[in-house]
Design an enzyme around this catalytic site. Structure first.
Site: not given
Length: 751
Positions: A17, A451, A20
């Site tokens: 997560c 694009d 972390c």
């Protein structure tokens, strides 16, 4: 004299997560002179550190944070399908919800959710509806709730214990305290109080504590909170798993093996700089190099996004992963492994995703303050009642009410339930959203970068105009051109054949002049079709009308000169056509307050023609993948929040770099995996719908969070003062969750 810096990539095991990521970064950057960017999607960290700091010290710092790490060896790396998921015993040390859940043979979060929900339904129904409370119902609730708490809720309790070891408190802490308090109080009331008496029915008073607090059980509170929060974590886990697929899609584009000039076929990893290798028609070019012999038409659409192949002749540079449509090449390798252009694009995607992975959920950020405040308030409530001379049991009842009323079911559901409903509605409309971060980003963007090929245009070549010489029939010219082009695999040839009427006539003596054109005999006519330079090579002079048509066509498309019997007879203009909905979509994007920008690798003339047709004023043309990333970064540096819409491998890094990436569904896997939103419908108007849905969903999420906090702010003082008994606190908590769910369901009518 300063110590020189060097870079390394660490593979980290066990991250699950955003917290972390923050913990690992904090440990690494705690070392003097070290900077680190940690990527949750690929479980890796890019570290810049002084040369006098041993790599073992970096690994030790990661281990101090509760994870394991190793230094990645140079070279290409093909991540495993679930490279970002926790790994076995290492993950078990991290104390988070999704780590050991995914170890081989382990119980998954989904299984815990399904089983817990099945057990919770009767518990909640019986606990909240007195008419269903049969003799002994409270003991049945204990039996059904115990596995929900101990087994279903174990991931949260494990995270609470591990976080406590690191001195941290999160929503998991409050979940454990709230559900634990409700469960343990209920167990005490059954065993030592009067709640265990057969025939007991929950009394129900709106305000004030009950005369006998020991007669109440709160199993339905425990069961509901556990199931709802498991649902939220399953949604979060599913979104996180999608992030690591971008790099796998990019790396899968490369060739797996290669034929050397001596005829031996070897794995591409064994190729070295300077090796001479062969590329046959239809094969992928193994690595970056220089053509030494042969000619071919090379399809670079995976790299540039443009549908028109380019010619490769001796001395030309070619890129690994592109395809030789026709012709045979001998290529001298100039870059291999991690030094190739494809690997460089993959690193751009990885670096961009690393920045996004540090975004933490709003509820977790708030919990850093909210959780300690609630715990302190519960303790002060108990102490205050005792100091006021009230019975300890009454003070404990009020303290439990504080914990239960604050138990973050509504807060935890505010985002995931809205995301679940919003993304479900999006899926019905052909819009696939990865998670709350994508929705939040879409809510704030002010510039949309489009694009060209495959996004504003269809991405398919087609005949847009045919100019014939005096006295030549248009259908005849198209038919003869289609006859000789039918044997070619070139996209321009395919477009010519598709534009002709009926089946192509048989051709004799067909010859494919790689990258230039084709010749053959159709009936009694010697026909040629190809580039204007090919006609000049054959000694054919174009009449003024056809020469003018060539000049006009080459400013916006590809010109094919067709002739027979030594004379030029027609010019066929082949182009990538604009999507029918593009102009309408651009207008709609403007109405949402977004400034459209056309960003393409095609030439400026073609780009300006397309932009003028759809109503875009700002055009950036002739940029390669690295240039697209640079343009996105420039716009962001100017203070714009940018959404990028694209479909090709060349767009993958730009999609990941932008604040929000939207990939067209007909595009490449690399583009879709690098994006935050994927459009299943190959229509640009779907991008408009995606922005609208995201803004509506974020509005619902903000409303959910406001009312979840408003409920807590209003109810906590009442609970602390004893005006709400724990039973009513549990009911209020449940009502707040119902409100959040009902409010989120309004998204089912969005779009």
């Amino acid at each position: 004299m300063s110590t020189p810096l060097q870079e390394a990539t660490l593979d980290i095991e066990g991250m699950t997560c955003a917290s972390c990521v923050a913990r690992v970064e904090k440990r690494l950057q705690g070392l003097e002179g070290v900077t680190a960017a940690v990527n949750l999607a690929t479980e890796s960290a890019k570290v810049t550190y002084p040369a006098d700091v041993p790599a073992d010290r970096l690994i030790a710092a990661v281990r101090e944070a509760g994870y394991d790490a190793s230094v990645r060896t140079p070279g290409p790396r093909h991540p495993a399908p679930d490279a970002h998921i926790g790994h076995g015993h290492h993950a078990a040390d991290t104390g988070h919800v999704h780590d050991v859940e995914d170890a081989p043979g382990a119980t998954t979060l989904r299984t815990r959710l399904v089983v817990s929900a099945a057990l919770a339904v009767p518990v909640i129904a019986i606990g909240m509806i007195p008419a269903l409370q049969f003799p002994g119902w409270q003991w049945v609730s204990l039996v059904l709730t115990t596995p929900i708490v101990l087994w279903g809720g174990w991931p949260f309790h494990r995270a609470t214990l591990r976080n406590a070891r690191h001195g941290a408190m999160t929503m998991d802490t409050l979940i454990t305290l709230g559900t634990g308090a409700a469960y343990l109080w209920s167990l005490w009331a059954l065993v030592f109080g009067t709640a265990g008496q057969i025939g007991m029915v929950h009394g129900f008073s709106l305000f004030g504590r009950p005369d006998d607090a020991s007669s109440l059980v709160y199993f339905e509170v425990t069961a509901a909170v556990t199931v709802f929060l498991l649902l939220g974590r399953v949604i979060e886990q599913r979104s996180t798993r999608r992030a690591g697929a971008a790099l796998r899609a990019l790396l899968d584009l490369g060739a797996r093996d290669v034929e050397l000039a001596d005829g031996h076929r070897v794995p591409v990893d064994d190729l070295r700089v300077g090796d001479l290798f062969v590329v046959r028609p239809g094969e992928k070019i193994a690595t970056d190099g220089i053509v030494e012999d042969g000619t071919a038409t090379v399809d670079q659409s995976m790299l540039t996004g443009e549908s028109v192949p380019v010619d490769a002749a001796p001395g030309a540079s070619v890129t690994g992963g592109t395809i030789a449509v026709d012709g045979r090449l001998h290529v001298r390798a100039t870059s291999v492994g991690a030094d190739t252009r494809l690997a460089h694009i993959a690193r751009l995607v990885e670096d961009a995703q690393a920045g996004k992975s540090r975004v933490q959920r709003l509820a977790d950020r708030i919990s850093g303050v909210f959780v300690p405040v609630v715990i302190v308030l519960a303790v002060l409530t108990l102490i205050g009642w005792i100091l006021a001379g009230q019975p300890a049991a009454a003070g404990f009842t009020a303290a439990v009410a504080v914990l239960i009323i604050a138990c973050p079911c509504a807060l935890g559901l505010a985002t995931p339930i809205a995301v679940l409903v919003g993304t479900g509605r999006g899926a019905q409309r052909g819009i696939l959203v990865t998670g709350p971060e994508a929705l939040e980003a879409a809510d704030r963007v002010d510039t949309v970068v489009l694009d060209k090929t495959g996004t504003v245009t269809s991405g398919r070549m087609s005949v847009v105009a045919v100019t014939v010489a005096s006295g030549v029939d248009r259908a005849e010219a198209l038919g003869l051109a289609a006859a000789v082009e039918a044997a070619s695999e070139h996209p321009v040839a395919t477009a010519v054949v598709a534009a002709s009427e009926g089946d192509p006539a048989p051709v004799e003596g067909f010859a494919n002049h790689a990258g230039r054109g084709v010749t053959g005999v159709v009936g009694d006519r010697a026909v040629f079709a190809g580039r204007p330079s090919f006609a000049a090579e054959l000694g054919v002079i174009l009449p003024s009308a056809l020469a003018s048509a060539v000049r006009d066509a080459e400013t916006r498309a590809t010109a094919v000169v067709v002739g027979w019997d030594g004379a030029a007879r027609a010019v066929i203009e082949v182009a990538d056509t604009v999507r029918p909905d593009s102009a309408r979509a651009v207008a709609a994007l403007r109405s949402l307050g977004l400034r459209p920008v056309l960003l393409t690798g095609d030439n400026a003339g073609v780009a300006r023609a397309v932009a003028a047709e759809v109503g875009i004023e700002t055009v950036i043309a002739g940029v390669l993948p690295e240039g697209k990333v640079a343009e996105i970064e420039r716009l962001r540096a100017e203070g714009h929040r940018v959404v990028m819409v694209g479909d090709g491998v060349n767009d993958a890094a730009a999609l990941a770099t932008s604040d929000l990436g939207i990939a067209m569904g007909a595009g490449t896997d690399a583009a879709m995996h690098a994006s935050d939103i994927t459009l299943v419908r190959s229509e640009l108007t779907a991008a408009v719908d995606a922005v609208r849905l995201s803004r509506r969903t974020m509005g619902i999420i903000r409303g959910n969070l406001f009312w979840a906090f408003a409920y807590n702010v209003a109810a906590l003082p009442l609970a602390a003062l004893g005006f709400l008994n724990p039973m009513i606190a549990g009911a209020a908590m449940a009502f707040s969750s119902v409100f959040v769910v009902l409010n989120s369901l309004r998204l089912r009518r969005a779009l």
